[in-house]
Design a protein around this motif. Structure first.
Motif, PDB file in Angstrom:
ATOM      1  N   SER A  57       8.964  34.235 -12.812  1.00 55.59           N
ATOM      2  CA  SER A  57       8.858  33.063 -12.777  1.00 55.59           C
ATOM      3  C   SER A  57       9.977  32.595 -13.919  1.00 55.59           C
ATOM      4  O   SER A  57      10.394  31.422 -14.029  1.00 55.59           O
ATOM      5  CB  SER A  57       7.458  31.966 -12.980  1.00 55.59           C
ATOM      6  N   VAL A  58       9.641  33.075 -15.260  1.00 54.55           N
ATOM      7  CA  VAL A  58      10.516  32.696 -16.428  1.00 54.55           C
ATOM      8  C   VAL A  58      11.924  32.960 -15.938  1.00 54.55           C
ATOM      9  O   VAL A  58      12.914  32.144 -16.512  1.00 54.55           O
ATOM     10  CB  VAL A  58      10.207  33.402 -17.831  1.00 54.55           C
ATOM     11  N   ALA A  59      12.389  34.221 -15.400  1.00 50.90           N
ATOM     12  CA  ALA A  59      13.585  34.501 -15.097  1.00 50.90           C
ATOM     13  C   ALA A  59      14.187  33.653 -14.068  1.00 50.90           C
ATOM     14  O   ALA A  59      15.362  33.495 -13.955  1.00 50.90           O
ATOM     15  CB  ALA A  59      13.489  36.084 -14.618  1.00 50.90           C
ATOM     16  N   GLU A  60      13.440  33.365 -13.115  1.00 51.65           N
ATOM     17  CA  GLU A  60      13.641  32.333 -11.957  1.00 51.65           C
ATOM     18  C   GLU A  60      14.111  30.986 -12.543  1.00 51.65           C
ATOM     19  O   GLU A  60      15.103  30.412 -12.105  1.00 51.65           O
ATOM     20  CB  GLU A  60      12.576  32.171 -10.986  1.00 51.65           C
ATOM     21  N   ILE A  61      13.495  30.627 -13.388  1.00 49.25           N
ATOM     22  CA  ILE A  61      13.546  29.028 -14.290  1.00 49.25           C
ATOM     23  C   ILE A  61      15.016  29.256 -14.704  1.00 49.25           C
ATOM     24  O   ILE A  61      16.034  28.474 -14.652  1.00 49.25           O
ATOM     25  CB  ILE A  61      12.725  28.774 -15.118  1.00 49.25           C
ATOM     26  N   ILE A  62      15.257  30.528 -15.521  1.00 52.53           N
ATOM     27  CA  ILE A  62      16.542  30.652 -16.368  1.00 52.53           C
ATOM     28  C   ILE A  62      17.693  30.860 -15.202  1.00 52.53           C
ATOM     29  O   ILE A  62      18.902  30.142 -15.401  1.00 52.53           O
ATOM     30  CB  ILE A  62      16.560  31.917 -17.115  1.00 52.53           C
ATOM     31  N   ALA A  63      17.601  31.286 -14.021  1.00 53.99           N
ATOM     32  CA  ALA A  63      18.791  31.590 -13.197  1.00 53.99           C
ATOM     33  C   ALA A  63      18.660  30.486 -12.278  1.00 53.99           C
ATOM     34  O   ALA A  63      20.010  29.989 -12.163  1.00 53.99           O
ATOM     35  CB  ALA A  63      18.160  32.808 -12.195  1.00 53.99           C
ATOM     36  N   ARG A  64      17.731  29.686 -11.766  1.00 52.42           N
ATOM     37  CA  ARG A  64      17.864  28.631 -10.790  1.00 52.42           C
ATOM     38  C   ARG A  64      18.105  27.244 -11.399  1.00 52.42           C
ATOM     39  O   ARG A  64      18.797  26.600 -10.997  1.00 52.42           O
ATOM     40  CB  ARG A  64      16.863  28.765  -9.751  1.00 52.42           C
ATOM     41  N   GLU A  65      17.231  27.070 -12.453  1.00 54.44           N
ATOM     42  CA  GLU A  65      17.118  25.702 -13.078  1.00 54.44           C
ATOM     43  C   GLU A  65      18.108  25.625 -14.065  1.00 54.44           C
ATOM     44  O   GLU A  65      18.824  24.665 -14.179  1.00 54.44           O
ATOM     45  CB  GLU A  65      15.696  25.367 -13.631  1.00 54.44           C
ATOM     46  N   PHE A  66      18.274  26.524 -14.857  1.00 55.77           N
ATOM     47  CA  PHE A  66      19.200  26.637 -16.004  1.00 55.77           C
ATOM     48  C   PHE A  66      20.649  27.042 -15.527  1.00 55.77           C
ATOM     49  O   PHE A  66      21.596  26.539 -16.296  1.00 55.77           O
ATOM     50  CB  PHE A  66      18.776  27.404 -17.129  1.00 55.77           C
ATOM     51  N   GLU A  67      20.634  27.685 -14.494  1.00 56.03           N
ATOM     52  CA  GLU A  67      21.716  28.269 -13.821  1.00 56.03           C
ATOM     53  C   GLU A  67      22.662  29.257 -14.694  1.00 56.03           C
ATOM     54  O   GLU A  67      23.740  29.234 -14.731  1.00 56.03           O
ATOM     55  CB  GLU A  67      22.797  27.277 -13.379  1.00 56.03           C
ATOM     56  N   ILE A  68      21.848  29.861 -15.349  1.00 55.60           N
ATOM     57  CA  ILE A  68      22.516  30.901 -16.196  1.00 55.60           C
ATOM     58  C   ILE A  68      22.321  32.355 -15.417  1.00 55.60           C
ATOM     59  O   ILE A  68      21.051  32.822 -15.437  1.00 55.60           O
ATOM     60  CB  ILE A  68      21.837  31.104 -17.730  1.00 55.60           C
ATOM     61  N   LEU A  69      23.374  33.166 -15.246  1.00 58.16           N
ATOM     62  CA  LEU A  69      23.175  34.447 -14.569  1.00 58.16           C
ATOM     63  C   LEU A  69      23.358  35.373 -15.356  1.00 58.16           C
ATOM     64  O   LEU A  69      24.175  36.335 -15.124  1.00 58.16           O
ATOM     65  CB  LEU A  69      23.891  34.272 -13.320  1.00 58.16           C
ATOM     66  N   ASP A  70      23.160  35.371 -16.683  1.00 53.02           N
ATOM     67  CA  ASP A  70      23.523  36.433 -17.818  1.00 53.02           C
ATOM     68  C   ASP A  70      22.400  37.643 -17.501  1.00 53.02           C
ATOM     69  O   ASP A  70      21.126  37.306 -17.876  1.00 53.02           O
ATOM     70  CB  ASP A  70      23.310  35.850 -18.950  1.00 53.02           C
TER      71      ASP A  70
END
Length: 715
Positions: A57-70
């Motif tokens: 879920s933490v990774a999902e927040i970063i990827a989808r909500e923060f839009e960071i794909l690092d």
């Protein structure tokens, strides 16, 4: 975790979606997921779900909500709890498998395992912030981690909910504001406050809902749209109700409707990146709704430290104040996503080096050694209202509201702050702690000597840099005094062993330093003067070394060691509240610490019974009554249970002091206490005054300060 469970397949679908967006590097995310799943396989969350659902879920927040794909950051997010929660895994395992960057991110997110006391929490925050100053991704992971924990907080006990929500308000929400991540800041505040103040939150949310449906809001928005259209400016006009965070007063710990400065903001986003359109739109807004005096702020010409840019204007309409923000599309994106936007544009931007202002802020707040309450207060100031202050050359600096001349001096340069003796505002000399106003032009007045700071300065200053600077100057004074005391104690130990004090620097000093773990003689004296090393331990070490050298036993004369006190300094000398001693009082004893010297009456049992201080660490005080003070000292004195009239009837008849103020206060039961502010020029004067006054009354020294350190105008 069973690979055939519903939760596993849901987590796998989430990871697959993230990996697809990451292109060729997506395989690394699958590898991190499988590794984390195996390590957390026997762990469950309080909700009963497999623990792996949390890092996913933490990774999902970063990827989808923060839009960071690092990919490196996402792998670290999946692994962020492995070292902390899995005993047989350490950073070297992650380093070998996923590389140095992932290991560094995980290390920065890992708590310091010293227990759950306040000190370990403080140190953990320091570690996270220090790591984030080098790799901002650490803070991004922690913010996403905290957001998911808040969203699932209802599964925890009431005590844990309160603790996590409070920590979020104090630390994480202000950090999100500092990074200008608006939607994250708003949700962190909303969720935390709903757990801490459930009834009041419900009431204010109803209030917000009513405002959002208020016809006046629609009317203002339509009026602004029409005014802009008539003059040929294409723009989008939005209205937004303030979130719960705007109704929260962090200083008073209250959540009330009246805490909000205004209830609704309007945002005007012009259709192009031409900044001149923003200024044209501002003119139209001001003509339509005249601005409140001194409320127009230009953050386009002078951006905030976190990169925020907009024009601000406030106006009053139909009994309410409103804020209008005018910006271009790119400014609008930055206002909503802040630092995340730059990460999206350049993945490497925050990998090793990132914005100097943010990095310096995180490093300074991490290294700040003040109480945790001060750190929380400083974080709160970073998102509060600001004032604009100018140098005589016209350079502009933004500071928190109610900042002082000293804040301004340290903001320009540390050396300027260290040597600041005041300021010049409109031709008027003011003290270092004089409060600044919006639009002030300030010339810093300096001296060749280092600033003689009063401990009160640290709480008066509003910026981290000024408080840290004041703290360092105070610590320097304490260390200097500790060295002096330690040298005295060491020489007394040498004398009581039958050696001559002047022979303290004998050849075996190197061995003494080694045995005591001291880097130098100065270090040894400081440790003695701060009670890091006890006199008995030093006596034993010296005795053993000299006995071996001389081939015989050294007899030690048993006698209480003493410290001499002449000049008194509030940064160093404290008069204990338990027994209320006074300067020059006969039969006093001293306790040493890194914070200075605490003076007790000789008969006081508090130090022994409450703090278990061994006898060898209680020192006799020898007052140097004939040493003149460098400058007069002002004492603030309370005489409890005594009316002013009764006090004056037996007032000491001496000419060795000057009364600045006499007053009387009543407690809630109507009992009187006398208050006095008196100036004295020497230790002997102080002794004579207090000797006479304490014959008839119990006297308490509330505080004192050297007069020259508080000169000039003060608030």
């Amino acid at each position: 975790m069973q690979t055939n469970s519903q939760e596993y397949w849901q987590a796998l679908r989430t990871i697959k979606a993230i990996a697809q967006k990451c292109g060729d590097e997506g395989d690394r995310i699958f590898e991190a997921f499988e590794y984390a799943s195996a390590l957390h396989k026997d762990q469950k969350r309080k909700s009963g779900e497999p623990y792996i659902t949390h890092p996913v879920s933490v990774a999902e927040i970063i990827a989808r909500e923060f839009e960071i794909l690092d990919v490196t950051l996402l792998c670290a997010a999946l692994l962020h709890d492995t070292v902390e929660d899995v005993p047989h895994v350490d950073l070297s395992d992650l380093r070998k498998r996923f590389g140095q960057a992932v290991a560094d991110f995980v290390d920065g997110c890992t708590k310091i395992g010293l227990g759950h006391d306040g000190n370990s929490v403080y140190m953990t925050h320091s570690k996270i912030l220090k790591s984030a100053s080098r790799r901002l991704g650490v803070l991004i992971i922690k913010l996403a981690d905290r957001l998911h924990n808040l969203r699932t907080l209802h599964y925890l006990s009431s005590a844990k909910r309160q603790k996590i929500a409070t920590e979020t308000l104090d630390i994480y929400a202000p950090l999100a504001a500092k990074l200008n991540i608006y939607h994250l800041k708003r949700e962190l505040y909303n969720l935390s406050l709903m757990y801490l103040y459930p009834r009041k939150s419900k009431k204010i949310l109803n209030h917000i809902n009513q405002i959002s449906n208020d016809p006046k809001i629609v009317e203002i928005r339509s009026t602004l749209e029409e005014a802009l259209r008539k003059l040929g400016i294409s723009a989008q006009v939005r209205s937004r109700c303030k979130g719960l965070g705007s109704y929260y007063n962090a200083q008073r710990k209250t959540l009330e409707v009246h805490n909000a400065e205004n209830y609704v903001d309007f945002t005007i986003v012009v259709s192009s990146e031409d900044e001149l359109l923003c200024y044209e739109a501002l003119g139209i807004v001001n003509r339509t709704y005249p601005p409140l005096p001194r409320t127009i702020r230009d953050f386009i010409a002078s951006p905030k430290a976190n990169g925020y840019r907009s024009l601000h204007a406030r106006f009053h309409h139909a009994g309410q104040n409103y804020l209008v923000k005018i910006r271009t599309p790119s400014m609008d994106t930055w206002a909503q996503y802040g630092i995340l936007r730059r990460w999206r544009e350049d993945k490497e931007f925050f990998r090793e080096e990132h914005d100097d202002e943010i990095a310096e802020f995180l490093r300074e707040i991490a290294e700040y050694q003040g109480p945790s309450t001060h750190r929380k207060e400083l974080l709160r100031y970073t998102e509060g209202e600001e004032i604009a202050v100018y140098t005589p050359k016209g350079d502009l600096y933004f500071l928190p509201k109610e900042s002082t001349v000293l804040d301004f001096a340290y903001r320009i340069h540390t050396q300027l702050g260290d040597h600041c003796r005041g300021g010049l505002i409109d031709g008027k000399k003011v003290s270092p702690v004089y409060p600044l106003y919006d639009g002030a032009t300030v010339e810093i007045l300096t001296t060749t000597e280092v600033l003689d700071v009063d401990p009160e300065y640290e709480t008066i200053c509003k910026t981290l840099r000024a408080r840290a600077g004041v703290q360092k100057l105070i610590q320097r004074r304490r260390r200097f005094y500790a060295e002096k005391i330690g040298r005295e104690i060491f020489q007394q130990i040498i004398t009581l062993l039958g050696l001559k004090a002047e022979n303290a620097n004998f050849e075996s000093m190197e061995l003494i330093l080694k045995k005591t773990g001291s880097k130098s003689e100065t270090d040894l004296y400081v440790k003695l003067g701060q009670d890091v090393l006890g006199p008995e331990e030093v006596r034993r070490i010296v005795s053993e070394i000299i006995s071996v050298e001389r081939g015989g036993f050294l007899r030690f004369q048993s006698r209480q060691l003493a410290v001499t006190i002449g000049q008194i300094d509030r940064a160093v000398h404290k008069f204990a509240y338990c027994c209320k001693p006074y300067p020059g009082e006969d039969n006093c004893m001293a306790l040493l610490s890194e914070r200075g010297v605490t003076i007790h009456k000789g008969e006081c049992t508090d130090a022994v019974t409450r703090h278990s201080i061994p006898p060898d660490r209680l020192f006799r005080v020898d007052w140097l009554l004939d040493d003149p003070w460098d400058s007069p000292i002002v004492f603030r004195i309370t005489v409890p249970g005594v009316s002013l009239g009764r006090l004056l009837a037996k007032w000491p008849d001496t000419s060795e002091y000057e009364v600045i103020e006499l007053a009387q206060k009543l407690d809630r039961y109507g009992h009187a206490s006398a208050l006095c502010l008196a100036r004295m020029k020497s230790l002997r004067d102080a002794k004579n005054f207090f000797d006479a006054l304490t014959r008839d009354f119990n006297v308490s020294i509330e505080t004192y300060f050297r007069e020259k350190s508080m000169n000039g105008d003060r608030p």
